[in-house]
Structures are given as structure tokens and as C-alpha cells.
Motif scaffolding. Structure first.
Motif, PDB file in Angstrom:
ATOM      1  N   TRP A   1      -7.221  -0.850  -8.542  1.00 19.97           N
ATOM      2  CA  TRP A   1      -8.153  -1.774  -7.597  1.00 19.97           C
ATOM      3  C   TRP A   1      -9.037  -0.988  -6.560  1.00 19.97           C
ATOM      4  CZ3 TRP A   1      -8.610  -2.285  -2.166  1.00 19.97           C
ATOM      5  CH2 TRP A   1      -9.202  -3.348  -1.849  1.00 19.97           C
ATOM      6  N   MET A   2      -8.400   0.261  -5.862  1.00 18.56           N
ATOM      7  CA  MET A   2      -9.309   1.046  -5.428  1.00 18.56           C
ATOM      8  C   MET A   2     -10.561   1.476  -6.231  1.00 18.56           C
ATOM      9  SD  MET A   2      -9.366   1.932  -2.230  1.00 18.56           S
ATOM     10  CE  MET A   2      -7.719   2.523  -1.629  1.00 18.56           C
TER      11      MET A   2
ATOM     12  N   TYR B   1     -10.174   8.612  -9.836  1.00 19.04           N
ATOM     13  CA  TYR B   1     -10.074   7.091  -9.902  1.00 19.04           C
ATOM     14  C   TYR B   1     -10.838   6.648 -10.819  1.00 19.04           C
ATOM     15  CZ  TYR B   1      -8.371   7.600  -5.198  1.00 19.04           C
ATOM     16  OH  TYR B   1      -7.389   8.128  -4.182  1.00 19.04           O
TER      17      TYR B   1
ATOM     18  N   GLY C   1      -5.012   0.587   2.852  1.00 20.57           N
ATOM     19  CA  GLY C   1      -4.588   1.581   1.768  1.00 20.57           C
ATOM     20  C   GLY C   1      -5.051   2.857   2.120  1.00 20.57           C
ATOM     21  N   CYS C   2      -6.068   3.136   2.953  1.00 22.05           N
ATOM     22  CA  CYS C   2      -6.417   4.336   3.437  1.00 22.05           C
ATOM     23  C   CYS C   2      -5.453   4.762   4.625  1.00 22.05           C
ATOM     24  CB  CYS C   2      -7.812   4.332   4.331  1.00 22.05           C
ATOM     25  SG  CYS C   2      -9.203   4.235   2.700  1.00 22.05           S
TER      26      CYS C   2
ATOM     27  N   CYS D   1       0.917  -1.202   0.224  1.00 22.55           N
ATOM     28  CA  CYS D   1       0.030  -0.069  -0.035  1.00 22.55           C
ATOM     29  C   CYS D   1       1.099   1.372   0.047  1.00 22.55           C
ATOM     30  CB  CYS D   1      -0.776   0.152   1.156  1.00 22.55           C
ATOM     31  SG  CYS D   1      -2.320  -1.195   1.129  1.00 22.55           S
TER      32      CYS D   1
ATOM     33  N   PHE E   1      -8.501  -2.322   2.033  1.00 22.80           N
ATOM     34  CA  PHE E   1      -8.980  -0.978   1.770  1.00 22.80           C
ATOM     35  C   PHE E   1      -8.563  -0.003   2.770  1.00 22.80           C
ATOM     36  CE2 PHE E   1     -12.675   2.235   2.487  1.00 22.80           C
ATOM     37  CZ  PHE E   1     -12.223   3.043   1.541  1.00 22.80           C
TER      38      PHE E   1
END
Length: 349
Positions: free
Chosen positions: A252-253, A244, A325-326, A30, A322
Motif C-alpha cells: 500500500w505504501m 518499495y 504508518g511512518c 501499522c 501514511f
């Protein structure tokens, strides 16, 4: 080389779904993706970056109000409410919380950010308040309880969110809430028996799902009283703004969690003042969202067995990625590159 990179991305995404990516590797991956994204967005000379930004703003102004709204609703807002009750704090605030000195818990950080909204939006009892994109009611329920003589109208595009808020309002004896289910692209409060004007319009992490902010701002200006104010909280890039791309298999996001989404730059709305004029503007560093995302991730791990049964192991693995990643995004360089922007606007008359 591009084909090889695409193949490697596909394999890594499959490994993620199969639960084959250890936590340290996930966090490292990430962080690497965030660094790569920043290198891409900051490429070129300052003049070239400025021209790309101007072109993006012009493109957003001429496009649809929002895209991929059905996918965004499915990815987040129609997920079982119990999932978010297990992961979020007690206010069910699905957005950045605030960790000023002395605040350590997620619950207190939720309350601290809600209190900051009240201060910065200049809320008061007796106002008519419209919230756009109300989630599970963190702000709506808080505002209705804090300002019992105010009228709070809340917009959600999710049936399950509306049902949750209405149930909570009934249990807490809050009769000053009206929840509307509608699509922001076509929403008009008058169509739902809630004609203008409003004293305040509030939006928390909804405008990131919008593309043509100018069109939305024009409508908000029309809903506000002459002395009304619009307050918004968006996550943001300190000096980068990008879309995005849900059509890119490598994004992916965008494919799984943020279809049609936008990362606004901190200054984006300063360029969109045709109908709303900026009264004030604040920036919070990424450390607040970093801590928020890590708290969500810890809650997910704590309730892992229950959530596996609720939404399935693959989905839980994706949510784990997710949240990781954030955390990597807002924690990058100790929160220097991404953060949260608050704006207060008045209507131009």
C-alpha cells in the motif's frame, strides 16, 4: 493462502478509504506491518542476508537513476501547498525533525534539525550551495537567510514548490535564491545557467527516491569544487535495506505514497565511494522521526474539515494512514530499527 491474504489486504485497504478503520486499529495494523517487514528482511543466516544485500547493491548500481518519478511527484509534491501548510511546521520541513533535550514543539524541532545541517555540512557565508530536492524550501529559505552572502540554488521537480519558494523569497527580501524545476534523472545545473563548481551540495530525503546512487554521486562529484563537500540526510534502516514495490498490490505504501522508493540501510552509502569519499557519518535514532510523524498526524486531525474540502475525504484518510504508518515505522521498538542517517562526502580527485 496467498490468495486469501491478498483478498484480506484488498478489503482492509477499501475499509481504510471508507473511513471504517478506528484509530487504535489503524495504529495496531501499522505496527504489525512493520514487524512483518522486519521479519521478512531479516530472514536467513547472516551470510544469506549479506549476499542479498550485495545482490541488491549490484542491482541498484546497474539500474535506472530513478523510477516512478511522475507518480512520486503526484503523490507528494504537486499536492496543494495549503495541505502541507496545515500539516507541517512553520518551516514546511517535510522530513525528519530533531528533538534534542529541551526541544518539545514541531517548530523548534524543525529549527533544531536545520541548525544541525548547518553545523554538519560546514556551511558558511559566501558559499555557493546547491540543494537537490528542495521541497517547499525549508532548507533553502533557512540557508539563504542564515548566510545572506551565500548563493543558494535549489532543485525541485514541482512547479508549485518553486512558486511557493519564489513567493516566500520575495516576501522575505531574499535575493540570493534561484529555484530550478527539473528531473533529477537528467538534471545538470549548467543547463540552467548554474555552472559548477559548488562549495556545498545538500540533499535532504531525496536520495530515497533514487535507485542508482552511484550515477548521482558521480555527477555530484563533478559539480563540487575541489574542496567542496556533499551533505545528505536520508531516512534509513539500522540493518535492513529494501525497495518499495509499486507493482505489488499488497504494498500500500508503495502504491500510494512511495512509488519507486527505497529504504536505504544506514551503511548503504559506505559501499558507494567510487566518486565521493565519506568524511563523516552520523546516525539518529527513530524517536526523532516518530515524534515528527505524530506531530504531522495531530495537525492533520486538527485541520481535518478544511483538508477534507481541499483534497477530499479519501485522500485525507490515506494521508492519515501514511502518517500513522511512518510513526509506527520509526517508533518500532522505541526507534531501534529505523532512523536517520547523515553523511558528509568530499569528491575524489
Amino acid at each position: 493462502m496467498a490468495a486469501v491474504a491478498d483478498a484480506l489486504s484488498t478489503l482492509s485497504f477499501k475499509a481504510l478509504d471508507l473511513g471504517l478503520v478506528p484509530t487504535p486499529v489503524l495504529h495496531a495494523a501499522c505496527r504489525a506491518r512493520v514487524a512483518k517487514r522486519l521479519r521478512t528482511e531479516r530472514r536467513g543466516t547472516p551470510q544469506e542476508r549479506s549476499e542479498r544485500f550485495r545482490a541488491l547493491v549490484a542491482d541498484l548500481r546497474s539500474g535506472e537513476v530513478a523510477t516512478h518519478t511522475a507518480e512520486a511527484n503526484e503523490q507528494h509534491y504537486e499536492v496543494p501547498t495549503r495541505f502541507f501548510q496545515a500539516v507541517l511546521g512553520p518551516h514546511l520541513k517535510y522530513s525528519s525533525c530533531y528533538y534534542p533535550p529541551g526541544v518539545e514543539t514541531l517548530a523548534d524541532a524543525e529549527a533544531a534539525m536545520l541548525g544541525l545541517y548547518g553545523e554538519r555540512a560546514r556551511l558558511a557565508d559566501g558559499q555557493r550551495i546547491l540543494e537537490l530536492g528542495c521541497g517547499w524550501g525549508s532548507f533553502t529559505l533557512w540557508a539563504a537567510a542564515t548566510y545572506p552572502d551565500a548563493e543558494v540554488v535549489a532543485l525541485s521537480n514541482s512547479r508549485t514548490q518553486r512558486e511557493h519558494i519564489e513567493k516566500q523569497a520575495a516576501e522575505r527580501g531574499l535575493a540570493n535564491i534561484h529555484v530550478i524545476t527539473a528531473d533529477i534523472r537528467t538534471f545538470d545545473p549548467a543547463d540552467h545557467g548554474e555552472g559548477a563548481p559548488f562549495d556545498r551540495v545538500v540533499s535532504v530525503e531525496m536520495l530515497e527516491h533514487v535507485r542508482n546512487h552511484g550515477a548521482i554521486f558521480e555527477r555530484i562529484a563533478g559539480w563540487l569544487a575541489d574542496d567542496g563537500l556533499f551533505f545528505t540526510h536520508v531516512f534509513s534502516g539500522r540493518d535492513v535495506c529494501f525497495r518499495y514495490d509499486a507493482d505489488d498490490d499488497r504494498d500500500w505504501m508503495a502504491r500510494h505514497f512511495f512509488s519507486g522508493g527505497l529504504m536505504p540501510s544506514d551503511d548503504l552509502f559506505l559501499h558507494l565511494q567510487d566518486d565521493l569519499a565519506v568524511v563523516d557519518h552520523w546516525y539518529l535514532g527513530g524517536e526523532h522521526y516518530h515524534r515528527t510523524a505524530l506531530a504531522w498526524l495531530a495537525n492533520l486531525e486538527e485541520h481535518r474539515a478544511e483538508l477534507d474540502r481541499l483534497v477530499g475525504k479519501v485522500q485525507v484518510r490515506r494521508w492519515r494512514a501514511f502518517f500513522a504508518g511512518c510513526a509506527a515505522l520509526w517508533g518500532h521498538r522505541d526507534g531501534e530499527d529505523f532512523g536517520v542517517s547523515h553523511y558528509l562526502f568530499r569528491p575524489r580527485r
